[in-house]
Design a protein around this motif. Structure first.
Motif, PDB file in Angstrom:
ATOM      1  N   PHE A  27      27.110 -27.530 -15.752  1.00 39.81           N
ATOM      2  CA  PHE A  27      26.000 -26.644 -16.112  1.00 39.81           C
ATOM      3  C   PHE A  27      26.209 -25.255 -15.518  1.00 39.81           C
ATOM      4  O   PHE A  27      26.716 -25.102 -14.407  1.00 39.81           O
ATOM      5  N   LYS A  28      25.791 -24.230 -16.280  1.00 42.84           N
ATOM      6  CA  LYS A  28      25.934 -22.836 -15.845  1.00 42.84           C
ATOM      7  C   LYS A  28      24.571 -22.155 -15.853  1.00 42.84           C
ATOM      8  O   LYS A  28      23.642 -22.597 -16.521  1.00 42.84           O
ATOM      9  N   VAL A  88      16.515 -16.801 -17.656  1.00 38.53           N
ATOM     10  CA  VAL A  88      16.029 -17.366 -18.910  1.00 38.53           C
ATOM     11  C   VAL A  88      15.195 -18.601 -18.578  1.00 38.53           C
ATOM     12  O   VAL A  88      15.537 -19.374 -17.679  1.00 38.53           O
ATOM     13  N   ASN A  89      14.093 -18.800 -19.301  1.00 40.06           N
ATOM     14  CA  ASN A  89      13.303 -20.006 -19.078  1.00 40.06           C
ATOM     15  C   ASN A  89      12.871 -20.617 -20.402  1.00 40.06           C
ATOM     16  O   ASN A  89      13.295 -20.188 -21.477  1.00 40.06           O
ATOM     17  N   GLU A  90      12.039 -21.644 -20.287  1.00 39.44           N
ATOM     18  CA  GLU A  90      11.688 -22.437 -21.468  1.00 39.44           C
ATOM     19  C   GLU A  90      10.960 -21.623 -22.530  1.00 39.44           C
ATOM     20  O   GLU A  90      11.017 -21.944 -23.718  1.00 39.44           O
ATOM     21  N   SER A 176      13.068 -25.188 -10.924  1.00 43.54           N
ATOM     22  CA  SER A 176      12.492 -26.135 -11.876  1.00 43.54           C
ATOM     23  C   SER A 176      11.003 -25.879 -12.083  1.00 43.54           C
ATOM     24  O   SER A 176      10.473 -26.119 -13.173  1.00 43.54           O
ATOM     25  N   GLU A 177      10.317 -25.375 -11.045  1.00 44.48           N
ATOM     26  CA  GLU A 177       8.904 -25.047 -11.193  1.00 44.48           C
ATOM     27  C   GLU A 177       8.695 -23.939 -12.218  1.00 44.48           C
ATOM     28  O   GLU A 177       7.661 -23.873 -12.873  1.00 44.48           O
ATOM     29  N   ALA A 178       9.679 -23.062 -12.347  1.00 41.88           N
ATOM     30  CA  ALA A 178       9.590 -21.962 -13.314  1.00 41.88           C
ATOM     31  C   ALA A 178      10.205 -22.326 -14.654  1.00 41.88           C
ATOM     32  O   ALA A 178      10.301 -21.482 -15.540  1.00 41.88           O
ATOM     33  N   LYS A 179      10.655 -23.577 -14.789  1.00 41.33           N
ATOM     34  CA  LYS A 179      11.286 -24.048 -16.030  1.00 41.33           C
ATOM     35  C   LYS A 179      12.461 -23.153 -16.420  1.00 41.33           C
ATOM     36  O   LYS A 179      12.634 -22.782 -17.582  1.00 41.33           O
ATOM     37  N   PRO A 192      16.550 -28.211 -15.902  1.00 46.93           N
ATOM     38  CA  PRO A 192      16.699 -29.204 -14.830  1.00 46.93           C
ATOM     39  C   PRO A 192      15.427 -29.386 -14.000  1.00 46.93           C
ATOM     40  O   PRO A 192      14.634 -28.459 -13.830  1.00 46.93           O
ATOM     41  N   LYS A 193      15.264 -30.600 -13.470  1.00 45.04           N
ATOM     42  CA  LYS A 193      14.170 -30.923 -12.564  1.00 45.04           C
ATOM     43  C   LYS A 193      14.736 -31.163 -11.171  1.00 45.04           C
ATOM     44  O   LYS A 193      15.747 -31.852 -11.011  1.00 45.04           O
ATOM     45  N   LEU A 194      14.093 -30.587 -10.158  1.00 47.32           N
ATOM     46  CA  LEU A 194      14.538 -30.767  -8.780  1.00 47.32           C
ATOM     47  C   LEU A 194      14.356 -32.225  -8.366  1.00 47.32           C
ATOM     48  O   LEU A 194      13.263 -32.778  -8.492  1.00 47.32           O
TER      49      LEU A 194
END
Length: 205
Positions: A27-28, A88-90, A176-179, A192-194
């Protein structure tokens, strides 16, 4: 397990080989680099090669593809010395991915997507509005990679803007909190999820 020798890799169909080799490293990061030309034309482009180089001074790097054709991001950075990194986020990954399209230098990707530019303090380059992490960067150096013509660009963090709810008491940023997105290969986006934070490790006695 499936095995590919170097000869196998060299003889693969072009697109298959690109997908295979771009995926095999893992993953990058997914970042939008914001720049502006000396003529005032905004540019924003997705990069998956941003990496931490050191904390003192705070330096990050990214790779620029060979400049055998016009690379607006690289040209703007070399001309102005300033750029931004925006996670970048969801909520924006599809628009972020579209910035990889090859537009003419006179066209801003902000005008072709729902991404919105914003400015902070005296930073010449635009940030991406609503990005959970935004970094103001100053160009400090580059290294030419003779083996394939790519350029490693080094930048020093000049300012760091982070959504307050994702920074822990010890300074850890919970992505992960910020998606925040990660990229698998060239076009696979994941969030990803922590799982766990582990303590600093010392040799066993």
């Amino acid at each position: 397990m499936q095995y590919f020798s170097l000869d196998d890799i060299n003889n693969l169909q072009h697109l298959y080989k690109i997908n295979l080799i771009n995926s095999c490293s893992g993953f990058k990061s997914a970042n939008l680099i914001g720049t502006k030309s000396k003529d005032g034309i905004e540019n924003v482009a997705v990069f998956s090669s941003v990496t931490h180089v050191g904390s003192n001074p705070p330096i990050l790097s990214f790779f620029c593809r060979p400049t055998t054709v016009t690379r607006d991001t690289y040209e703007n950075i070399k001309t102005t010395g300033t750029y931004t990194l925006n996670h970048v986020n969801e909520s924006n990954f599809e628009d972020a991915h579209h910035t990889s399209a090859k537009y003419d230098s006179s066209i801003s990707e902000f005008d072709k997507t729902n991404l919105i530019s914003e400015y902070r303090e005296n930073c010449f380059a635009p940030f991406v509005k609503d990005a959970p992490i935004q970094l103001e960067m100053k160009f400090v150096g580059e290294y030419n990679i003779k083996e394939n013509g790519t350029i490693l660009v080094l930048g020093e963090i000049q300012g760091l803007y982070i959504n307050e709810n994702i920074v822990t008491e010890d300074g850890f940023i919970n992505l992960s909190e910020a998606k925040v997105a990660a990229i698998n290969g060239l076009d696979g986006y994941t969030f990803p999820k922590l799982k766990e934070r582990l303590t600093y490790q010392r040799p066993k006695s």
